[in-house]
Design an enzyme around this catalytic site. Structure first.
Site, PDB file in Angstrom:
ATOM      1  N   PHE A 139      66.712  36.257  34.042  1.00 43.80           N
ATOM      2  CA  PHE A 139      66.748  36.312  32.578  1.00 43.80           C
ATOM      3  C   PHE A 139      65.751  37.360  32.119  1.00 43.80           C
ATOM      4  CE2 PHE A 139      65.632  35.263  28.230  1.00 43.80           C
ATOM      5  CZ  PHE A 139      66.898  35.175  27.652  1.00 43.80           C
ATOM      6  N   ASP A 224      59.271  41.417  36.156  1.00 42.14           N
ATOM      7  CA  ASP A 224      59.299  40.792  34.836  1.00 42.14           C
ATOM      8  C   ASP A 224      58.434  39.535  34.935  1.00 42.14           C
ATOM      9  OD1 ASP A 224      59.830  39.182  32.660  1.00 42.14           O
ATOM     10  OD2 ASP A 224      61.973  39.624  32.603  1.00 42.14           O
ATOM     11  N   LYS A 253      55.081  36.436  26.076  1.00 42.40           N
ATOM     12  CA  LYS A 253      54.793  35.003  25.973  1.00 42.40           C
ATOM     13  C   LYS A 253      53.314  34.642  25.812  1.00 42.40           C
ATOM     14  CE  LYS A 253      59.091  33.247  27.977  1.00 42.40           C
ATOM     15  NZ  LYS A 253      59.688  32.447  26.910  1.00 42.40           N
TER      16      LYS A 253
HETATM   17  C1  LIG Z   1      61.452  36.254  32.470  1.00 39.07           C
HETATM   18  C2  LIG Z   1      61.745  36.528  31.032  1.00 39.07           C
HETATM   19  N1  LIG Z   1      61.937  37.785  30.624  1.00 39.07           N
HETATM   20  C3  LIG Z   1      62.175  38.083  29.344  1.00 39.07           C
HETATM   21  C4  LIG Z   1      62.265  37.104  28.386  1.00 39.07           C
HETATM   22  C5  LIG Z   1      62.547  37.468  26.968  1.00 39.07           C
HETATM   23  O1  LIG Z   1      61.405  37.352  26.218  1.00 39.07           O
HETATM   24  P1  LIG Z   1      61.497  37.336  24.616  1.00 39.07           P
HETATM   25  O2  LIG Z   1      62.217  36.091  24.226  1.00 39.07           O
HETATM   26  O3  LIG Z   1      60.062  37.361  24.167  1.00 39.07           O
HETATM   27  O4  LIG Z   1      62.226  38.557  24.212  1.00 39.07           O
HETATM   28  C6  LIG Z   1      62.081  35.763  28.765  1.00 39.07           C
HETATM   29  C7  LIG Z   1      62.196  34.690  27.780  1.00 39.07           C
HETATM   30  O5  LIG Z   1      62.356  33.531  28.084  1.00 39.07           O
HETATM   31  C8  LIG Z   1      61.815  35.471  30.117  1.00 39.07           C
HETATM   32  O6  LIG Z   1      61.636  34.210  30.545  1.00 39.07           O
END
Ligand SMILES: Cc1ncc(COP(=O)(O)O)c(C=O)c1O
Length: 401
Positions: A139, A224, A253
């Site tokens: 994700f 990520d 986050k």
């Molecule tokens: C691993 C990862 N990358 C990216 C995101 C996206 O982040 P945002 O919701 O701040 O755009 C998330 C959100 O849950 C995530 O868990």
């Protein structure tokens, strides 16, 4: 009518229904607790999906915000911003990175990483080199580029056409990755531990081998760490536990302990390909958010929060293992530090609802995996209380022995 119901009715009129929300209206938080509009309190083991790493309204983050709010709220990136410089210095001094680009969310940080990988690779190797390999069940966000990068069909449904240039491989499968790399590949982008995909920890040695493949083919390795960075796994960055550093890392986050911020960190030789005018964000690296992030990160490292995360993580994991031995429908407990998943053979949605009614907030991902993401400051007493509620909830399942 309760205050909660009144708010929910009003939400139904004018707030877009992009989220399947629970009937809880949050109005106040402190530490690991959240209060609703009618005064009911909850133990919060969702923590804003790993945003409230220091718990709700950590006094040091609140103080930094208050102080900075009285000095300078916002200033354009046309100019230099001391808080942004200090935060970049702090992050680079404690990671593999040399330079940082600031933005406002995880998706935006990943967009920046994808742009950087393309720009560097096309300048260095030619225009045909733009593909990024990501993992199935990953994700990476909700923008068009990041849903294209995300290895889950369900986030893409209805939004075609996708951005070209992504290929997906099963997480943890080195042979599949090796077979997918081609002359058009520019980067491999992975979560060191998959969060939304079900708290999936890669097999031992996988990230090390991915690093070697990237080096052999001149590919950028992008981690990520939006969900698992900033202390969540018990070390400042999740990659430290594998001893395998990336070339680029994205954060968001928990970076500012609650307020919205994103960051893309990179080694100098790659970072320099994003020169003046190539990328930007109006609010990115704003003084208010950077001062919160500096306070949050200093607290995480200097106040023993990482130590607590490791100890509390081990304690919670043991408690979850006890539950696994008690309930035959629990298949596995997995994760690192304080990102823990409990995979079941039954659907988790009802358990989440029942636990909420009993005063515990947890989340369920990919249907059958209960995910536990308490604040990293969680105490043993709070874990005991949460596990008592979870045990009661599981005992009331029709599948319970
Ligand atoms: C691993 C990862 N990358 C990216 C995101 C996206 O982040 P945002 O919701 O701040 O755009 C998330 C959100 O849950 C995530 O868990």
């Amino acid at each position: 009518m309760s205050l909660t119901q009144n708010w929910i009715d009003r939400a139904g009129q004018h707030v877009m229904k992009t989220y399947g929300r629970f009937p809880l209206v949050a109005v106040r938080g402190e530490g690991c607790r959240l209060w609703d509009a009618d005064g009911k309190s909850y133990l919060d083991f969702v923590a804003g999906v790993a945003v409230n790493g220091l718990g709700h309204c950590h006094p040091k983050v609140v103080a930094a915000l208050r102080e900075q709010a009285g000095k300078l709220l916002h200033c354009s990136n046309f100019y230099h911003i001391p808080q942004q410089i200090e935060l970049a210095e702090w992050l680079c001094a404690r990671s593999f990175a040399d330079q940082v680009f600031f933005c406002n969310s995880g998706a935006e940080a990943n967009e920046a990483a994808i742009k950087l990988a393309r720009k560097y690779s096309q300048e260095t190797f030619g225009e045909q080199r733009f593909e990024v390999i990501t993992a199935l069940a990953s994700f990476h966000g909700r923008t068009l580029a990041t849903i294209s990068a995300t290895g889950q069909e369900k986030v893409r449904a209805g939004f075609a056409p996708m951005l070209p240039g992504f290929r997906y491989v099963p997480f943890g499968d080195l042979d599949a990755l090796r077979a997918t790399i081609n002359t058009g590949t520019c980067a491999v982008m992975l979560e060191p531990v998959q969060g939304e995909g079900g708290v999936n920890v890669p097999p031992p040695g996988y990230l090390q081998a991915v690093r070697q493949l990237c080096d052999a083919h001149g590919l950028l390795l992008i981690y990520d760490e939006v969900q698992v960075g900033c202390g969540r796994t018990g070390s400042l960055w999740a990659y430290e536990q594998e001893g395998v550093a990336p070339d680029v890392m994205t954060l968001a986050k928990a970076l500012a302990g609650g307020p919205p911020i994103g960051a893309m960190l990179a080694r100098r030789q790659y970072a320099e390909s994003l020169g003046p005018g190539t990328h930007g964000s109006t609010f990115g690296g704003n003084p208010l958010l950077c001062s919160a992030a500096l306070a949050a990160m200093q607290t995480l490292v200097d106040d023993g929060v990482l130590d607590n995360c490791r100890a509390a993580g081990a304690y919670l994991r043991n408690k979850l293992e006890d539950l696994r031995r008690k309930y035959p429908f629990i298949r596995e407990v997995r994760g690192r530090g304080l990102i823990l998943g409990m995979e079941m053979t039954i659907d988790g949605a009802d358990i989440v609802k029942q636990a909420m009614q009993r005063g515990l907030l947890i989340n369920c991902t990919v249907g059958k995996v209960l995910r536990f993401l308490p604040p990293l400051i969680v105490s043993r007493e709070e874990i005991d209380e949460a596990m008592g509620i979870l045990d009661e909830t599981l005992a009331s399942c029709p599948e319970s022995p």
